[in-house]
Design a protein around this motif. Structure first.
Motif, short mmCIF file in Angstrom:
data_model
loop_
_atom_site.label_atom_id
_atom_site.label_comp_id
_atom_site.label_asym_id
_atom_site.label_seq_id
_atom_site.Cartn_x
_atom_site.Cartn_y
_atom_site.Cartn_z
N HIS A 662 66.70 72.40 55.95
CA HIS A 662 68.14 72.36 56.14
C HIS A 662 68.68 73.78 56.08
CE1 HIS A 662 72.39 71.60 55.05
NE2 HIS A 662 72.23 70.48 55.76
N SER A 666 68.16 73.95 50.74
CA SER A 666 68.01 73.13 49.55
C SER A 666 67.02 72.00 49.73
CB SER A 666 69.37 72.55 49.13
OG SER A 666 69.92 71.76 50.19
N VAL A 667 66.87 71.49 50.96
CA VAL A 667 65.95 70.38 51.22
C VAL A 667 65.14 70.70 52.48
CG1 VAL A 667 67.47 68.67 50.15
CG2 VAL A 667 67.64 69.11 52.61
N VAL A 679 62.55 63.43 52.99
CA VAL A 679 63.34 64.60 52.65
C VAL A 679 63.00 64.98 51.21
CG1 VAL A 679 65.64 65.59 52.43
CG2 VAL A 679 65.18 63.90 54.22
N ASP A 681 63.25 67.88 47.96
CA ASP A 681 63.98 69.00 47.38
C ASP A 681 63.08 70.24 47.44
OD1 ASP A 681 64.83 70.88 45.14
OD2 ASP A 681 66.44 69.41 45.04
N VAL A 688 63.98 63.04 48.04
CA VAL A 688 65.42 62.85 48.16
C VAL A 688 65.74 61.61 48.99
CG1 VAL A 688 67.56 63.85 49.05
CG2 VAL A 688 65.89 65.31 47.90
N SER A 689 65.02 61.40 50.10
CA SER A 689 65.36 60.30 51.00
C SER A 689 64.14 59.93 51.84
CB SER A 689 66.53 60.71 51.91
OG SER A 689 66.90 59.66 52.77
N ASP A 726 76.47 66.06 52.24
CA ASP A 726 76.06 66.36 50.86
C ASP A 726 74.91 67.37 50.84
OD1 ASP A 726 76.10 66.30 48.14
OD2 ASP A 726 75.02 64.39 47.95
N ASN A 727 75.06 68.42 51.63
CA ASN A 727 74.09 69.51 51.65
C ASN A 727 72.67 69.03 51.97
OD1 ASN A 727 74.40 72.25 51.55
ND2 ASN A 727 73.73 72.47 49.43
N ARG A 729 71.50 65.83 51.72
CA ARG A 729 70.97 64.78 50.86
C ARG A 729 71.37 63.37 51.32
NH1 ARG A 729 68.67 66.64 46.26
NH2 ARG A 729 68.84 68.90 45.94
N LYS A 730 72.29 63.26 52.28
CA LYS A 730 72.70 61.95 52.79
C LYS A 730 72.60 61.95 54.31
CE LYS A 730 75.81 60.62 49.01
NZ LYS A 730 77.19 60.21 48.64
N TYR A 731 72.07 60.84 54.86
CA TYR A 731 71.82 60.73 56.30
C TYR A 731 72.32 59.39 56.81
CZ TYR A 731 68.79 64.72 55.44
OH TYR A 731 68.31 65.95 55.08
#
Length: 765
Positions: A662, A666-667, A679, A681, A688-689, A726-727, A729-731
């Motif tokens: 990203h 961060s990820v 995903v 960290d 993360v996901s 969310d930088n 963290r959400k997709y």
């Protein structure tokens, strides 16, 4: 006759014909064959360029005549008999008009494809317009005067003789072209014109087919070299203005259209030479130990020499520097160090170059100080690859013994400085794992492998084989490695964990059975649980052994009693190579591609590590000196590109194939072979996901420039789009791009985050 033009168009545009002209699989069996055929084809096309141009012009003229004849056939049925001859004479006169400016030969970089399209499609589609034009001329003819003696005389001459080359299209509107001719002449001309109509149609179809094929060849071979202009003409005006200019390139034998940017007026103005700067290899991460053996050594320069892929690495672990020997053209499989510890021999596998031409297996002898190649041996001699090799010892390394990977595992002996092959012989159809020259007896060579150990007597250009006799001892499945004791005995390690000492005994031979002396087992020592995979004789005469299953390294004294032992931790894998290091240190190469440096007291320190299977995914951190790799071994590794060290590693549930950071760093997103993507960290490596797109391999992951979108390219030919928040963290699934006819290979976002450019397996853009 009314259906002739549609029939001709269907023949020219038939799928079978087009598939034949554009099918690349015809010559795709070998890329080298493609290049040879392409060169020959280019030469033929250059030689036949004029004939093709004439043929296209003739075909267009035949189409024009056929359309005119059809028009006047219909017109003659509607007008009085007295008016007919003038109309037919006019048709005959027009049929002799030469081909217009559209068929004039263009420069080599001109619009070959555009001219071709107009030759067939424009001529085939112009029948309706010509019918309207001729009906209008017939009406004008009715209104003209029916008596003009001078014109009458001229038309008689034109009817009975060919049209002059100077005739032009303006002749249709002159009074002379609308006068009458005798009825007798008209009947004769009409009869001759239609007698051969069926034959003309067959010739026309054959000509159209031939011209179509040649046109396709010209298009596929010539037009990728030069920029192609697409001037707007007639019905193609809108299409050409949308397409713009383009060039054609050949990639793996396939013609690919590359469109020139619309803001570039002249392609030649932006063509530049290659930049003078060259890339230099800085660092190599990894080592090939999984399927190799005896390939880690310490040189007098303090460097560890080993190989991975086609690169031989010289690594100074104290100064943290690398040097690289880059002479090989394909994967290196074996390595031997000369008795002087300076010169090195490495053998490679067979392969192919970027153009598909075969690369022959061979051995390179090179200087480890200057990295210069001293000799290249065996080009055209070895098959498949070089399996093992060794320098001679009793004669100071003048000779080199090589075992290749052919079915017969040929043993060849070379005077490597003279590049001459001295002796050659078949060894066995079984696997051969090692070859060594005897350090005392210069005429003895030992080879070992599956269920055998052979002692070869070398005399001049001949090699005589004597098989080792196991006698009362159990014959092992594999004899894995060889070493030599100070008294000349041969020490072998086998797959049962046993060390075998072979001694030469004086035995009177039977008549015709060869020279005196055979090697027999004089002692057997149980060393490891599992195989004895490697042997290393130390400078002080003691011996190190490495176990292939128990992962133990054992030090043996001069009487072959175990003195010390240590065990390699399980996470590093089993032992593949052991060699002497500095002082009391030793170097270990493992099956999980680690090179360890250790002692019996202090344990092991990792010096080199890498993936154990094919590496597929690579991503660089947006602003730190870090990069991430993922591979078939399910490992995800984050590397520091400054210190050349591993920051962290994590094991995934399945093999990774692609990755991207990203923009915030961060990820990192990692795609796998099953359609799932993770995903992680980037700092803590926590999950993360998890998402899934399709059920096929994901080949590319790419965040947009501002990080608000993620594009996922798959082998199901789709690109899946996600909104990111969310930088990273959400997709959330945003959409899906379709249109590619093959799997996605690459994609890239535009700087404004509004467009995606993508490539696929069939080279679409």
């Amino acid at each position: 006759m009314e259906d002739s033009l549609p029939a001709l168009a269907s023949v020219c545009e038939s799928p079978a014909l087009l598939n034949f002209c554009t099918d690349d699989s015809i010559s795709a069996a070998s890329t080298s064959d493609v290049q040879d055929r392409l060169s020959a084809l280019e030469l033929r096309v250059q030689q036949q360029e004029d004939e093709i141009t004439v043929l296209k012009a003739a075909l267009a003229d035949v189409l024009r005549r056929l359309a005119i004849s059809e028009d006047h056939t219909a017109s003659l049925k509607k007008i009085p008999p007295g008016k007919g001859p003038a109309v037919l004479r006019e048709a005959l006169s027009m049929s002799c008009i030469p081909n217009g400016g559209a068929m004039i030969r263009k420069p080599s970089h001109g619009s070959v494809s555009v001219a071709r399209k107009e030759t067939f499609s424009s001529a085939a589609k112009s029948g309706t317009e010509k019918k309207k034009e001729k009906l209008q001329e017939v009406k004008e003819t009715k209104e003209e005067s029916e008596s003009n003696d001078h014109s009458h005389h001229n038309q008689q001459n034109q009817t009975s003789s060919p049209c002059p080359p100077q005739a032009t299209q303006t002749q249709r509107h002159t009074p002379e072209s609308k006068s009458f001719a005798p009825t007798k002449s008209v009947k004769r001309s009409q009869s001759n014109n239609w007698e051969s109509s069926e034959e003309s149609r067959h010739k026309l179809i054959r000509a159209a087919t031939t011209t179509k094929l040649l046109s396709k060849v010209v298009k596929n071979v010539e037009k990728h070299k030069e920029p192609v202009n697409s001037p707007a003409k007639g019905p193609n005006r809108e299409k050409n203005s949308q397409e713009g200019e383009y060039i054609k390139m050949f990639m793996r034998g396939r013609p690919i259209t590359m469109f020139i940017p619309s803001d570039v007026e002249n392609y030649d103005d932006i063509r530049t030479e290659l930049p003078p700067e060259k890339l230099k290899l800085e660092w190599v991460y990894g080592y090939r130990g999984r399927d190799c053996r005896a390939n880690v050594y310490l040189l007098p320069t303090g460097e560890i020499v080993y190989f991975i892929a086609s690169v031989v690495v010289l690594f100074n672990y104290e100064e943290r520097t690398q040097r690289h020997y880059l002479g090989h053209t394909d994967c290196v499989k074996c390595l031997a160090v000369h008795p002087d510890k300076i010169r090195i021999a490495t053998g490679q596998l067979a392969g192919v170059d970027k153009d598909g031409r075969p690369l022959h297996p061979h051995v390179r002898v090179w200087d480890s100080v200057s990295l210069s190649t001293l000799q290249v041996i065996g080009l055209g001699t070895f098959e498949r690859g070089v399996g093992s090799l060794a320098f001679s010892k009793a004669d100071s390394g003048i000779h080199l013994g090589v075992i290749d990977d052919s079915n017969e595992h040929m043993l060849t002996v070379w005077d490597w400085q003279k590049k001459s092959k001295i002796a050659e012989i078949k060894t066995t159809n079984e696997v051969v794992l090692a070859v060594e020259f005897h350090p005392i007896d210069a005429n003895t060579i030992v080879t070992c492998g599956k269920s055998h150990i052979f002692f070869w007597t070398w005399n001049g250009n001949s090699l005589a084989r004597k098989q080792g006799i196991f006698g009362k001892y159990e014959k092992p499945k594999f004899v894995q490695c060889l070493a030599f004791l100070g008294n000349g005995d041969v020490l072998a390690g086998d797959s049962g964990g046993v060390m075998l000492i072979w001694s030469k005994t004086a035995v009177e031979p039977s008549p015709g059975k060869g020279p005196k002396g055979v090697y027999q087992i004089s002692r057997q020592i149980k060393a490891h649980d599992g195989s004895v995979f490697t042997l290393c004789q130390l400078r002080n005469g003691m011996m190190l052994t490495g176990g292939g299953k128990d992962r133990k390294i054992i030090l043996w004294d001069h009487k072959h009693n175990p003195e010390k032992e240590t065990e390699v931790p399980e996470q590093y894998g089993t032992i593949r190579a052991v060699s002497e290091g500095k002082g009391d240190q030793f170097l270990v190469g493992t099956s999980r591609n680690f090179i360890l440096r250790g002692t019996f007291i202090d344990g092991f320190q990792v010096e080199v590590q890498g993936h154990t299977e094919e590496l597929w995914g690579l991503a660089t951190h947006p602003f730190k000196d870090l990069f991430l790799t993922c591979a078939q071994d399910r490992q995800v590794c984050l590397w520091n590109s400054v210190d050349h060290t591993l920051e962290w590693t994590r094991l995934l549930d399945e093999p990774g194939h692609c990755a991207d950071f990203h923009p915030s760093g961060s990820v990192v997103a990692i795609g796998t072979h099953s359609g799932r993507w993770f995903v992680l960290d980037a700092e803590t490596r926590d999950l993360v996901s998890i998402h899934t797109d399709g059920n096929e391999q994901l080949s590319v992951m790419r965040y947009s420039v501002d990080g608000t979108f993620l594009a996922v390219g798959s082998h199901d030919n789709f690109i899946y789009l996600y909104t990111v928040s969310d930088n990273g963290r959400k997709y959330s699934r945003y959409g899906k791009c379709t249109g590619h006819s093959s799997y996605i290979t690459h994609l890239d976002w535009s700087p404004d985050n509004n467009h995606i450019m993508s490539n696929s397996g069939d080279y679409e853009i």
